[in-house]
Design an enzyme around this catalytic site. Structure first.
Site, short mmCIF file in Angstrom:
data_model
loop_
_atom_site.label_atom_id
_atom_site.label_comp_id
_atom_site.label_asym_id
_atom_site.label_seq_id
_atom_site.Cartn_x
_atom_site.Cartn_y
_atom_site.Cartn_z
N ASP A 1 11.10 5.59 -5.39
CA ASP A 1 10.68 4.77 -4.25
C ASP A 1 10.67 3.24 -4.48
O ASP A 1 10.21 2.78 -5.54
CB ASP A 1 9.23 5.09 -3.86
N GLU B 1 4.09 11.59 2.87
CA GLU B 1 4.11 10.58 1.81
C GLU B 1 4.47 9.20 2.40
O GLU B 1 5.05 9.09 3.48
CB GLU B 1 5.14 10.96 0.73
C1 FRU Z 1 7.73 9.81 -3.05
C2 FRU Z 1 6.67 10.00 -4.14
C3 FRU Z 1 5.36 9.33 -3.79
C4 FRU Z 1 4.76 9.10 -5.15
C5 FRU Z 1 5.96 8.75 -5.98
C6 FRU Z 1 5.91 9.20 -7.41
O1 FRU Z 1 9.02 9.97 -3.52
O2 FRU Z 1 6.49 11.37 -4.41
O3 FRU Z 1 4.55 10.09 -2.93
O4 FRU Z 1 3.81 8.08 -5.14
O5 FRU Z 1 7.07 9.36 -5.35
O6 FRU Z 1 7.03 8.76 -8.11
#
Ligand code: FRU
Length: 484
Positions: free
Chosen positions: A44, A227
């Site tokens: 992300d 998310e």
């Molecule tokens: C989304 C996610 C978020 C988390 C991060 C961990 O891709 O799963 O929810 O904070 O990636 O890398």
């Protein structure tokens, strides 16, 4: 440098990182104008912002494991969003509240002071169900006093034990905004009945946070976990962006393992609740897009950045770059606007800077069109469609096909062997007027009808496959620039 970080870096140096970097650099699928991890894994975008003219992109980074291990925040900056400088690691998982991962988060800038909020992930040993999930997800506050180049952790502002009891331990990805002199923090959540929601906290000082309630959701059709929430107003509309998990495919929709999309609606500021009568709309209809985050730049543009990849929890797809010591990239940043009730996404004009050799033609396509000047791997191609009869097919690289079926008004993106296990995505259109394509060595971003839809995909063609050819019956004007 913190002694623990120094020790870690020395340890990794001894593991011969130099040769790993060399291997990664030599990979034929390294991209030319997209943000990638220097080595290892990226997911992300985090803390995206512009501060004193400089764009900052932090990102989920696992430098030492191309399949995604312990998460750090990597950091890149840019003055033009086209070329980026790498600043290594901005946040390490080194505190009791974030020991097993500095997860996703946001930057909030006020009066020249940059605040960060992120999820500190802590895993517990032993058996667990999804409610406890064997983890704590703490909300952590950090600051920078030098314009975003070094970050100091302030501490945990919401401890996992203090989340509302009707929620599981899956609460993460803070996004902070201000409304009527008060700060609000959105968090993506999974409740005890396994429904996705966005919850909201409020604060008067960015340090003490009180739970206010549910900001949005649940929605029976929209899965068990939401998310990466993001909320903003744009062109008179309120917009909620989130990445739901557990949405069932419906016709051509929701085909990827997880989705990322938006809802247009209305914020009720007295209750701090977002409501919508509109459908959830996917932001991208290709194979590789997830966990986007937006920011307002100093020109007042709402810019969205996404992860050009997806979690692959079942190990269903193996990207061939893993063997080369790296995996995943960011999409190009896109500018958002709302026009006639729909969200448009357009590539940034900054990318015109990269335009090199130009080729232009207008032609009546009666069967097949091929011209070597059109061939390429790293280019921008704009196809204006004046007329199309029955079918228009565009062949790209080794075996990628964009097929517009005019009778049924469907655009198909088909990947062959270079798709490594992915096959087809389809979008229903009202008609086809334009394709605006950014091709990099192992990626395609296809903007359809002036930003009405985008299809983003990675594909891994063999070397020197640079075909661009048309088939069908249509009248087209094409402009293509090699991108250097
Ligand atoms: C989304 C996610 C978020 C988390 C991060 C961990 O891709 O799963 O929810 O904070 O990636 O890398």
């Amino acid at each position: 440098m913190n002694p623990l970080h120094k020790e870690l870096n020395n340890f990794y140096q001894k593991m011969n990182l130099g040769s790993l970097e060399k291997m990664v650099d030599q990979d034929q699928w390294r991209l030319k104008y997209h943000v990638m991890p220097p080595i290892g894994w990226l997911n992300d975008p985090n803390g995206v912002m512009q501060h004193d003219g400089i764009y900052h992109l932090y990102y989920q980074y696992s430098p030492y494991d191309a399949e995604g291990g312990l998460k750090y925040w990597g950091h890149k900056t840019s003055t033009d969003l086209v070329t980026f400088e790498d600043h290594g690691i901005a946040l390490y998982p080194d505190q009791p509240y974030d020991l097993h991962g500095v997860y996703s988060g946001t930057a909030y800038v006020e009066d020249g002071q940059i605040h960060y909020f992120y999820t500190g992930n802590v895993k517990h040993l032993g058996d667990h169900d999804y409610i406890s999930s064997g983890r704590e997800q703490n909300t952590v506050h950090a600051v920078s006093h030098d314009g975003g180049f070094t970050i100091q952790k302030v501490g945990c502002v919401i401890h996992a034990d203090d989340y509302p009891k009707e929620f599981s331990q899956h609460i993460r990805d803070p996004k902070v905004f201000k409304h009527s002199e008060r700060y609000y923090m959105l968090l993506g959540a999974r409740d005890l009945e396994s429904q996705g929601q966005v919850i909201v906290y409020q604060s008067d000082n960015l340090v003490d946070w009180r739970y206010q309630g549910v900001f949005a959701g649940p929605d029976q059709k929209l899965g068990y976990m939401w998310e990466c929430p993001d909320y903003f107003s744009l062109d008179g509309e309120d917009v909620l962006i989130f990445s739901p998990q557990g949405v069932e495919p419906e016709g051509y929709l929701y085909q990827n393992v997880y989705q990322a999309g938006y809802m247009l609606g209305k914020l009720d500021p007295s209750l701090m609740q977002f409501s919508s009568q509109e459908k959830f709309v996917e932001l991208d209809r290709g194979f590789d897009f997830y966990a986007p985050q937006t920011f307002l730049d100093e020109q007042g543009r709402r810019i969205l950045w996404g992860w050009m990849g997806l979690p692959d929890e079942d190990g269903a797809i193996t990207n061939p770059t893993v063997e080369q010591g790296w995996q995943h990239a960011m999409t190009l940043p896109r500018e958002l606007s709302i026009e006639q009730g729909r969200l448009k996404q357009r590539p940034l004009p900054e990318y015109k800077k990269l335009r090199g050799q130009h080729f232009e033609d207008t032609f009546e396509l009666t069967d097949h069109y091929q011209n070597e000047q059109l061939f390429g791997e790293v280019y921008e191609l704009i196809v204006e469609v004046e007329r199309v009869e029955s079918e228009l097919v565009l062949h790209l690289r080794q075996d990628t096909v964009l097929r517009y079926d005019h009778d049924n008004k469907r655009l198909h993106l088909e990947l062959g062997a270079s798709g490594f296990g992915r096959d087809q995505r389809t979008v229903e259109l009202d008609g086809l007027t334009q394709l605006h394509i950014f091709s990099d060595r192992s990626s395609l971003e296809i903007f359809v009808n002036d930003g009405d839809y985008v299809l983003t995909t990675r594909m891994y063609p063999e070397q020197n496959h640079d075909l661009v050819a048309f088939e069908g019956q249509a009248k087209l004007t094409i402009n293509k620039w090699a991108l250097d």
